[in-house]
Design an enzyme around this catalytic site. Structure first.
Site, PDB file in Angstrom:
ATOM      1  N   GLY A  14      97.228 -13.914 -38.545  1.00  0.00           N
ATOM      2  CA  GLY A  14      97.143 -15.329 -38.023  1.00  0.00           C
ATOM      3  C   GLY A  14      96.866 -16.236 -39.035  1.00  0.00           C
ATOM      4  CB  THR A  15      95.662 -16.194 -41.568  1.00  0.00           C
ATOM      5  OG1 THR A  15      95.571 -14.925 -41.258  1.00  0.00           O
ATOM      6  CG2 THR A  15      95.003 -16.614 -42.832  1.00  0.00           C
TER       7      THR A  15
END
EC number: 3.4.25.1
Length: 235
Positions: A14-15
């Site tokens: 995701g991040t």
């Protein structure tokens, strides 16, 4: 209603990942949420991985892909250091990642930010997005949360920042992305790299600044349900 959580999906970082240069070194930062479909598989993962004593990499995209690239590069850099008798430069580490990413671009789904310090060029940040391009930048942002941060960095980043200013910028940026991006969350980790070595810092999620429309952290769902209703407006 059939709510498919897709828990068998590949793990995705995701991040939000960030690398920033400052006057004397670099600061790397990242959130800590790893997702499997709609399910949060790990809320406290470490997305800033050590490659050598003086070079680290921020990982985004597929967790498996970014981990295997990091492992290969760490192995090659270890051999490189033994053969030369001195630490590898940041540019060498970034070029190795670029080589692996480009040669396997049809199979890899990972974007990386390499940051570090060496005695030849000082603090350097390199972005290696999907496809294996290598770009040296004064700051780099990546991951799903980065789309919320481009305008913020255009306004907030400046040359010649101090170490404290750079770290505050990174922590603020990650917390802003966490507030808007559903695939970013958890805690904020930072790594400061300069001529004195490496410093790791940790910022718990409940200590981050709250932004517009964010809820106060609660220990239990019952705390929210039992909270008093807001007073009706008098017109």
């Amino acid at each position: 209603m059939d709510l498919d959580m897709n828990v068998n999906a590949p793990h995705s970082m995701g991040t939000t990942i960030i690398g920033v240069t400052y006057n004397g070194g670099v600061v790397l930062g990242a959130d800590s949420r790893t997702s499997t479909g709609m399910y949060v598989a790990n809320r406290a993962s470490d997305k800033i991985t050590q490659l050598t004593d003086n070079v680290y990499v921020c990982r985004s995209g597929s967790a498996a892909d970014s981990q295997i690239v990091s492992d290969y590069v760490r192995y090659f850099l270890h051999q490189h250091t033994i053969q030369l008798g001195q630490p590898a430069t940041v540019k060498v580490a970034a070029n190795l990642i670029r080589l692996l990413s480009y040669n396997n671009k049809n199979m890899l789904q990972t974007g990386l930010i390499v940051g570090g310090w060496d005695k030849y060029e000082g603090g350097k940040i390199y972005g290696i997005p999907l496809g294996g391009t290598l770009v040296e930048q004064p700051f780099a942002i990546g991951g799903s949360g980065s789309s919320y941060l481009y305008g913020f960095f255009d306004q907030a980043w400046k040359e010649g920042m101090t170490k404290e200013e750079a770290e505050q910028l990174v922590v603020k940026a990650v917390s802003l992305a966490i507030a808007r991006d559903g695939a970013s969350g958890g805690v904020v980790r930072t790594v400061i790299i300069n001529s004195d070595g490496v410093t790791r810092n940790f910022y718990p999620g409940d200590k981050l600044q709250l932004w517009h429309d964010e809820l106060e952290p609660q220990n239990s769902l019952l705390d929210i349900l039992n909270a008093p209703s807001p007073e009706p407006m008098n017109i």
